[in-house]
Design a protein around this motif. Structure first.
Motif: not given
Ligand SMILES: Cc1cc2nc3c(=O)[nH]c(=O)nc-3n(C[C@H](O)[C@H](O)[C@H](O)COP(=O)(O)OP(=O)(O)OC[C@H]3O[C@@H](n4cnc5c(N)ncnc54)[C@H](O)[C@@H]3O)c2cc1C
Length: 549
Positions: A236-250
């Motif tokens: 919502p507040d603009g371009l942001t950096c994310f950490f995206l895992p391939r496998v979720l904790p479950d």
């Protein structure tokens, strides 16, 4: 008809063909590397370089390099029951290359075991090992570069840094908490806007606290088999950096779909893909709207890896050319004893040494970045080094290839692979123009980086008149408003890089090397191709220093 009594292969005598360049220590005779490593504070790792150099020059590792490129990675979108899996299958030789790289800490040793010179040692190892095969350097480089970004969130770093810097290579998709070793990629580039990241359209909707749901696509995403990615998306507040895992904790797979693998000019061992996110879950790193400022630290490290990768490629290209010329005879003498070939080889060696010296100086600045001047020097130096060293690699590879004559054009030699790989470092992590403009940006926004640059050049003052004159005219050129220099960005950056390389050689290399470099790169005595050193150059001294074995 009379039978002729002679062996069946009588016409097939193999003469005047060089033996393969194998079974040697890639590092042991690389004097420019070893001197630079000691100078920049990593002399403690020389034995480590020899060990890795012996492996890089072994027949076994050379064969891994060929196989990993011949048997390119394959995308497996679904399992046999139709479930989406989005996996990439690699040849076993790729895994051997990765195992060695990870075991030797190329992806994380300086973060895991910090000490003075740790980054220099890591860049030197990367340079040595990439000579066996360059493509697998991509995930290694991205994993190394991701750590400082991850450290912006202490909770994420505490959880994931140990696994990203572990010396174990574990190519299986599992929740990160269950992994013993993991890799991290980077996904920024989109179809409609690559260099211009502001044009990114991937959306990030707040989902739960710092977790967001990402929807969109990435046009280039290398190493898509990685366990996690740093991704840019519009929050919502603009371009942001994310950490995206391939496998979720479950244990379920995140909604990260690999659409297809790119069919590339080179770098064929490495998988580069197009991906789509369908509400893939990712953790925010840094503030909303500060995405570029957050991920730029990763980009700075991968840019220096581009410098190291191109320097490594030049050294390997020179080694192959030199080896051939020292074993192949034409017109009654070894090629390496003939004046024109000596000129070509010496010029290639000069370029290679200048690239290596600059790479190590910049790595030293990364190591010492708690010192404000070193940090300022790195800010400017990495951008101009990335521009210039990567730009030199393709023409260097082409000329080295030609030293092998027709053999250099044949896939059984490593030269076609080096040639195809050579342009890549100049494209990714900011293409040539973008890097040149970044130098101007650094000049405008961080004047201390220009002070640090000139402070470095001044250390060589008085060593060579041509260098002193080039430095003065550069200072005049830069005295105006950097924003007005856009059309001249390449010319300026090229000159800055050459002056910096020359200053390092004047201070640290033998006279013959520094003199020939200044004469041809700054003094107007060289030509447009390699092999145009003036006849007075100390060709023999340059080559005696550079021979690979
Ligand atoms: C093999 C490979 C793997 C890659 N892997 C990844 C990855 O893992 N993750 C990722 O995010 N990206 C990846 N990339 C993408 C790469 O970073 C981009 O291709 C690169 O940054 C250039 O962006 P672009 O392709 O959109 O070209 P553009 O941005 O369209 O640029 C095209 C040309 O225009 C020039 N240009 C751009 N802006 C200006 C300007 N203002 N003034 C003058 N000239 C300009 C550029 O220098 C370039 O020469 C990969 C690319 C390749 C080839």
């Amino acid at each position: 008809m009379d039978t002729i009594d002679r062996p069946i292969h009588a016409t097939h005598a193999v003469e005047n063909q060089p033996p393969p360049l194998a079974g040697y220590d890639v590092a042991a005779r690389d004097v420019a590397l070893l001197e630079g490593v000691r100078r920049e504070g990593a002399g403690w790792d020389v034995d480590g370089l020899y060990a890795l150099g012996t492996l890089a020059g072994s027949e076994e590792a050379i064969a891994w390099g060929f196989e990993a490129n011949r048997f390119a990675p394959e995308l497996r979108t679904h399992d046999r029951y139709g479930n989406r899996i989005d996996e990439v299958a690699f040849h076993p030789s790729w895994h051997r290359l990765m195992e060695v790289a990870v075991a030797h800490g190329l992806h994380g040793a300086p973060w895991r075991e910090p000490r003075a010179g740790a980054h220099v040692a890591r860049y030197a190892r990367f340079y040595v090992w990439s000579q066996a095969e360059a493509g697998h350097g991509c995930p290694i480089s991205m994993t190394y570069a991701a750590v400082p970004v991850l450290r912006r969130r202490a909770d994420l770093a505490a959880l994931f840094e140990p696994v990203l810097t572990s010396n174990e290579y574990q190519p299986v998709l599992l929740p990160l908490r269950e992994k013993r070793g993991a890799l991290c990629g980077m996904a920024m580039t989109e179809k409609q806007g690559g260099s211009d990241l502001r044009a990114n359209t991937t959306r990030a909707e707040p989902f739960d606290g710092d977790t967001y749901a990402l929807t969109g696509h990435k046009w280039f995403c290398s190493a898509p088999m990685s366990d996690a990615f740093l991704v840019l998306a519009q929050a919502p507040d603009g371009l942001t950096c994310f950490f995206l895992p391939r496998v979720l904790p479950d244990g379920t797979r995140n909604a990260f779909r690999i659409q297809r693998l790119k069919d590339k000019l080179g770098n064929r061992s490495n998988a580069s893909s197009e991906v789509e996110f369908e509400r893939a879950l990712a953790l925010r790193v840094g503030e909303e709207g500060r995405g570029v400022a957050t991920i730029i630290e990763m980009v700075n490290h991968t840019r220096l890896d581009c410098v190291a990768g191109s320097a490594s490629l030049m050294r390997q290209a020179f080694a192959q050319a030199a080896h051939h010329a020292r074993h192949r005879r034409a017109f009654g003498a070894l090629l390496a004893e003939q004046p024109v070939m000596q000129n070509v080889l010496a010029d290639l060696a000069l370029e290679s040494e200048a690239a290596t010296a600059l790479m190590l100086r910049l790595a030293g600045a990364v190591d010492r970045d708690e010192d404000a001047r070193e940090a300022a020097f790195a800010r400017l130096g990495i951008a101009l080094g990335k521009y210039w060293v990567c730009k030199r690699a393709p023409s260097h590879a082409a000329e080295a290839l030609e030293c092998l004559g027709g053999n250099g054009y044949v896939e059984e030699s490593v030269m076609p692979r080096l040639y195809r790989e050579a342009p890549l470092n100049s494209i990714w992590e900011g293409s040539g123009n973008v890097n040149a403009l970044d130098v101007l940006r650094a000049l405008a926004k961080t004047p201390d980086s220009l002070d640090a640059y000139f402070a470095e050049i001044t250390l060589a003052r008085g060593g060579d008149g041509r260098l002193d004159r080039a430095a003065s005219s550069l200072a005049q050129m830069l005295a105006g408003n950097p924003a007005a220099l856009e059309a001249s960005a390449r010319r300026i950056v090229e000159q800055m890089a050459l002056v910096l390389q020359a200053s390092l050689l004047v201070r640290h290399a033998p006279h013959a090397v520094a003199d020939a470099f200044c004469a041809t790169r700054l003094g107007g005595e060289g030509g447009a191709t390699f092999g145009t050193l003036p006849p007075t150059s100390g060709t023999k001294a340059i080559l005696d220093r550079a021979w690979p074995i």
